[in-house]
Scaffold this motif. Structure first.
Motif, PDB file in Angstrom:
ATOM      1  N   UNK A 143       0.791  -1.240   0.000  1.00  0.00           N
ATOM      2  CA  UNK A 143       0.000   0.000   0.000  1.00  0.00           C
ATOM      3  C   UNK A 143       0.823   1.291   0.000  1.00  0.00           C
ATOM      4  N   UNK A 144       2.009   1.244   0.557  1.00  0.00           N
ATOM      5  CA  UNK A 144       2.804   2.477   0.701  1.00  0.00           C
ATOM      6  C   UNK A 144       3.706   2.689  -0.507  1.00  0.00           C
ATOM      7  N   UNK A 145       3.093   2.882  -1.671  1.00  0.00           N
ATOM      8  CA  UNK A 145       3.846   3.030  -2.927  1.00  0.00           C
ATOM      9  C   UNK A 145       3.417   4.316  -3.618  1.00  0.00           C
ATOM     10  N   UNK A 146       4.152   5.406  -3.422  1.00  0.00           N
ATOM     11  CA  UNK A 146       3.733   6.701  -3.975  1.00  0.00           C
ATOM     12  C   UNK A 146       3.510   6.696  -5.484  1.00  0.00           C
ATOM     13  N   UNK A 147       4.419   6.065  -6.244  1.00  0.00           N
ATOM     14  CA  UNK A 147       4.288   6.077  -7.701  1.00  0.00           C
ATOM     15  C   UNK A 147       2.999   5.391  -8.143  1.00  0.00           C
ATOM     16  N   UNK A 148       2.649   4.277  -7.475  1.00  0.00           N
ATOM     17  CA  UNK A 148       1.413   3.565  -7.826  1.00  0.00           C
ATOM     18  C   UNK A 148       0.194   4.395  -7.462  1.00  0.00           C
ATOM     19  N   UNK A 149       0.225   5.070  -6.333  1.00  0.00           N
ATOM     20  CA  UNK A 149      -0.879   5.946  -5.941  1.00  0.00           C
ATOM     21  C   UNK A 149      -1.032   7.101  -6.929  1.00  0.00           C
ATOM     22  N   UNK A 168      -5.992  10.138  -4.035  1.00  0.00           N
ATOM     23  CA  UNK A 168      -4.833   9.291  -4.353  1.00  0.00           C
ATOM     24  C   UNK A 168      -3.549  10.112  -4.389  1.00  0.00           C
ATOM     25  N   UNK A 169      -3.615  11.293  -5.012  1.00  0.00           N
ATOM     26  CA  UNK A 169      -2.434  12.166  -5.059  1.00  0.00           C
ATOM     27  C   UNK A 169      -2.000  12.567  -3.648  1.00  0.00           C
ATOM     28  N   UNK A 170      -2.971  12.879  -2.799  1.00  0.00           N
ATOM     29  CA  UNK A 170      -2.636  13.302  -1.441  1.00  0.00           C
ATOM     30  C   UNK A 170      -1.995  12.168  -0.643  1.00  0.00           C
ATOM     31  N   UNK A 175       3.191  10.111   1.731  1.00  0.00           N
ATOM     32  CA  UNK A 175       4.271   9.125   1.821  1.00  0.00           C
ATOM     33  C   UNK A 175       5.610   9.690   1.360  1.00  0.00           C
ATOM     34  N   UNK A 176       5.555  10.669   0.460  1.00  0.00           N
ATOM     35  CA  UNK A 176       6.777  11.270  -0.078  1.00  0.00           C
ATOM     36  C   UNK A 176       6.552  12.769  -0.257  1.00  0.00           C
ATOM     37  N   UNK A 177       7.035  13.541   0.690  1.00  0.00           N
ATOM     38  CA  UNK A 177       6.811  14.986   0.691  1.00  0.00           C
ATOM     39  C   UNK A 177       7.440  15.672  -0.521  1.00  0.00           C
ATOM     40  N   UNK A 181       5.185  15.713  -8.746  1.00  0.00           N
ATOM     41  CA  UNK A 181       4.171  15.471  -9.783  1.00  0.00           C
ATOM     42  C   UNK A 181       2.753  15.362  -9.233  1.00  0.00           C
ATOM     43  N   UNK A 182       2.596  14.812  -8.014  1.00  0.00           N
ATOM     44  CA  UNK A 182       1.263  14.709  -7.426  1.00  0.00           C
ATOM     45  C   UNK A 182       0.719  16.097  -7.091  1.00  0.00           C
ATOM     46  N   UNK A 183       1.565  16.962  -6.545  1.00  0.00           N
ATOM     47  CA  UNK A 183       1.151  18.341  -6.290  1.00  0.00           C
ATOM     48  C   UNK A 183       0.764  19.047  -7.595  1.00  0.00           C
ATOM     49  N   UNK A 184       1.572  18.819  -8.615  1.00  0.00           N
ATOM     50  CA  UNK A 184       1.323  19.429  -9.916  1.00  0.00           C
ATOM     51  C   UNK A 184      -0.052  19.025 -10.459  1.00  0.00           C
ATOM     52  N   UNK A 185      -0.387  17.737 -10.341  1.00  0.00           N
ATOM     53  CA  UNK A 185      -1.629  17.257 -10.918  1.00  0.00           C
ATOM     54  C   UNK A 185      -2.861  17.667 -10.121  1.00  0.00           C
TER      55      UNK A 185
END
Length: 291
Positions: A143-149, A168-170, A175-177, A181-185
């Motif tokens: 579950x703790x996989x940032x890229x997969x999330x 999902x992005x949050x 997990x990885x501050x 790319x998640x912030x961007x999206x």
């Protein structure tokens, strides 16, 4: 490969030196040395490792060739099929990639990476609900996989399920501050929702993590230009395109999940004389540098 060549030479020498011409009606029984299955499998795994190294050296065709051979020599190891499937996806041979990944899955049904990569494959095919299903199977195992999330968020985004995408992005960010790319999206979604101030906040946070990223910088430029701060917007856009000229291509932006509202505002900025001159100059520079 050198061990294989030595073995081939050995077979040729034995055939020439020890087998005489057969008499009429005599069955030809060539000498067959005993092969060590463990060594053959080990060679297959080594070829798979070679394929990974060739990808790193940007030799995808050679890597794919090695990966194919590795599955022949070590067909019972999921790693060889996993690597082959991943390489097929990089070559945009998606159906063949899915077939190889499913072979890997039959050998190792509890490897989360296979599910994650299958999710990526179905995303490439535009089958976003299937992509979500595969990624979720992997997340149950790891579950703790940032890229997969992040990939899960992208799949939800393509289905216009914005709240699930943001969630999902949050999770990826928690997990990885540093996962910009998640912030961007999240910023991309906020802009499509008409929440420009929130979008800018997320893009600025992404740029704080990595100031050399062209995407959030161009997004900020577009929003700034759309708000009437034309000179500041043009200046930021020029800085972004100098980092990565691909972002001057609207199709490239759409592939990177830029929505219609943002694309329209980007087109307005890119159509200005100043930006058109820059784009032409960047195209000329790119052509002159190509071999």
């Amino acid at each position: 490969m050198p061990k294989y060549h030595r073995l081939f030479s050995f077979l040729v020498c034995v055939g020439l030196s020890s087998v005489g011409l057969p008499v009429f009606g005599q069955a030809l029984l060539p000498y067959s040395p005993k092969l060590d299955p463990e060594k053959i499998e080990q060679q297959g795994l080594e070829l798979a490792e070679d394929a990974i190294q060739l990808v790193r050296f940007q030799q995808p065709e050679a890597a794919l060739s090695r990966a194919k051979l590795s599955t022949q020599l070590a067909p019972g190891h999921f790693q060889t099929w996993f690597i082959l499937g991943t390489l097929y996806l990089q070559q945009e041979e998606v159906d063949q990639g899915i077939e190889a990944l499913n072979r890997a899955l039959t050998l190792e049904p509890k490897e989360p990476g296979i599910f994650f990569t299958l999710g990526s494959a179905y995303f490439q095919k535009g089958e976003y609900q299937t992509a979500i299903s595969e990624i979720q199977k992997g997340l149950k195992l790891k579950p703790d996989t940032p890229a997969a999330l992040f990939d899960l968020g992208n799949s939800y985004y393509k289905l216009d399920k914005h709240s699930q995408a943001i969630s999902s992005y949050e999770k990826a960010i928690s997990l990885d501050k540093e996962f910009w790319p998640a912030l961007n999206n999240i910023g991309l979604i906020k802009y499509e929702q008409g929440k420009m101030a929130e979008a800018l906040k997320y893009w600025q946070s992404a740029l704080t993590i990595d100031k050399e990223q062209a995407e959030p910088k161009l997004a900020i430029a577009v929003a700034t230009y759309a708000q009437g701060q034309t000179q500041e917007g043009l200046k930021l856009a020029e800085s972004a395109l100098l980092l990565d000229s691909r972002y001057a291509d609207l199709k490239f932006l759409e592939e990177n999940l830029w929505g219609q509202r943002l694309l329209q505002d980007t087109q307005a900025l890119l159509n200005t004389p100043q930006m058109q001159q820059l784009i032409v100059r960047l195209q000329v520079d790119s052509t002159s540098q190509s071999p």
